[in-house]
Enzyme design. Structure first.
Site, PDB file in Angstrom:
ATOM      1  N   SER A   1       0.858  -1.188   0.000  1.00 37.28           N
ATOM      2  CA  SER A   1       0.000   0.000   0.000  1.00 37.28           C
ATOM      3  C   SER A   1       0.889   1.230   0.000  1.00 37.28           C
ATOM      4  O   SER A   1       2.094   1.144   0.286  1.00 37.28           O
ATOM      5  CB  SER A   1      -0.885   0.012   1.260  1.00 37.28           C
ATOM      6  OG  SER A   1      -1.545   1.250   1.430  1.00 37.28           O
TER       7      SER A   1
ATOM      8  N   TYR B   1      -2.627  -1.277  10.104  1.00 38.61           N
ATOM      9  CA  TYR B   1      -2.532  -1.384   8.649  1.00 38.61           C
ATOM     10  C   TYR B   1      -1.129  -1.009   8.189  1.00 38.61           C
ATOM     11  O   TYR B   1      -0.521  -1.688   7.359  1.00 38.61           O
ATOM     12  CB  TYR B   1      -3.581  -0.478   8.014  1.00 38.61           C
ATOM     13  CG  TYR B   1      -3.841  -0.733   6.554  1.00 38.61           C
ATOM     14  CD1 TYR B   1      -4.575  -1.829   6.139  1.00 38.61           C
ATOM     15  CD2 TYR B   1      -3.365   0.133   5.576  1.00 38.61           C
ATOM     16  CE1 TYR B   1      -4.831  -2.062   4.794  1.00 38.61           C
ATOM     17  CE2 TYR B   1      -3.613  -0.085   4.234  1.00 38.61           C
ATOM     18  CZ  TYR B   1      -4.344  -1.177   3.847  1.00 38.61           C
ATOM     19  OH  TYR B   1      -4.595  -1.412   2.516  1.00 38.61           O
TER      20      TYR B   1
END
Length: 274
Positions: free
Chosen positions: A140, A153
């Site tokens: 990401s 995350y």
């Protein structure tokens, strides 16, 4: 250019979003797709969309490593080979680190990192049988920069990045035909934000804010465009793939301002990113 026609590619998280778009895009290039997702209805819909394209569907939770092994080995047995795996399944929780329960943090790590590492571990013996193939790990932009309320995350996606970089170097020495690709999507119009578990707001933020709506407003790339970029990266054997103008901008800012980037791009990010 590497040809995907006739190749067998395993895809996790294929029941929606980028995973579904990857399955469709790979099939249209002539690949056979072995799909899995914990969402039975979503996976069935992807299967319906694939129609007569060769594929398989298995419902499982990627944190069940026995089930994951049975799926990977089963795909290789069913189709006679396994040419690649795309470790795409992921989730997020929203909370400052101090307010994130241990079990929620662990769940994010289990899905986003542990299952990715296990997917790589399980795929490598199959790829080594013919000395070539792909390992594609979805990190990401949050694997390039820290972001408040996304500590779990962030941790998982940085871990995917580190694993993928090390594995790329290792495979380059021992198995140069196996291409290891790490992918850094920016904001993608998927269900990740909508399905994120909101635990606590970051201090000073608006408690009435709709994080999912903000994310969708700021998301700049469709799943189909993201999948196409990833597949092109596979064909070109790229080690690193950035998806979307926001990902390219963040990559540039983090490189240029490694200490102060958050002050400079916080407003630009808006509601978050994949």
């Amino acid at each position: 250019m590497r040809d995907l026609k006739g190749k067998v590619i395993a895809v996790t998280g294929a029941g929606s979003g980028i995973g579904r778009a990857l399955a469709l895009g790979l099939a249209r290039r002539g690949a056979t797709v072995a799909m899995t997702d914990r969402d039975a209805a979503g996976l069935a819909e992807t299967g319906r969309m694939l129609g007569n394209y060769p594929h398989s569907q298995h419902v499982l939770d990627v944190t069940d490593h026995d089930a994951l092994k049975a799926w990977v080995d089963g795909a290789a047995e069913e189709f006679g080979t396994l040419d690649g795996i795309i470790n795409n399944a992921g989730l997020s929780v929203i909370a400052p680190f101090a307010d994130t329960p241990r079990e929620d943090f662990a769940r994010v790590m289990a899905v986003n990192f542990d299952a990715v590492a296990e997917g790589c571990r399980l795929a490598i013996p199959h790829l080594r049988k013919h000395g070539s193939g792909w390992i594609v790990n979805i990190s990401s932009v949050f694997g390039m920069m820290g972001y408040p309320s996304q500590s779990a995350y962030n941790a998982s996606k940085y871990a995917v990045r580190g694993l993928s970089e090390a594995l790329h170097i290792e495979m380059g020495q021992t198995d140069p035909g196996i291409c290891v690709i790490r992918v850094h999507p920016g904001g993608i119009k998927t269900n990740v934000a909508r399905n994120s578990k909101l635990i606590a707001h970051f201090p000073g933020s608006d408690p009435s804010a709709d994080h999912a709506a903000e994310f969708e407003k700021n998301a700049r790339t469709t799943p189909e465009d993201a999948a196409e970029t990833i597949i092109r990266g596979m064909e070109r054997a790229q080690h690193r793939v950035l998806i979307g103008p926001d990902a390219r901008f963040i990559d540039w800012m983090v490189r240029l301002f490694p200490v102060t980037y958050m002050k400079r791009i916080g407003t630009f990010l808006g509601g978050g990113s994949k």
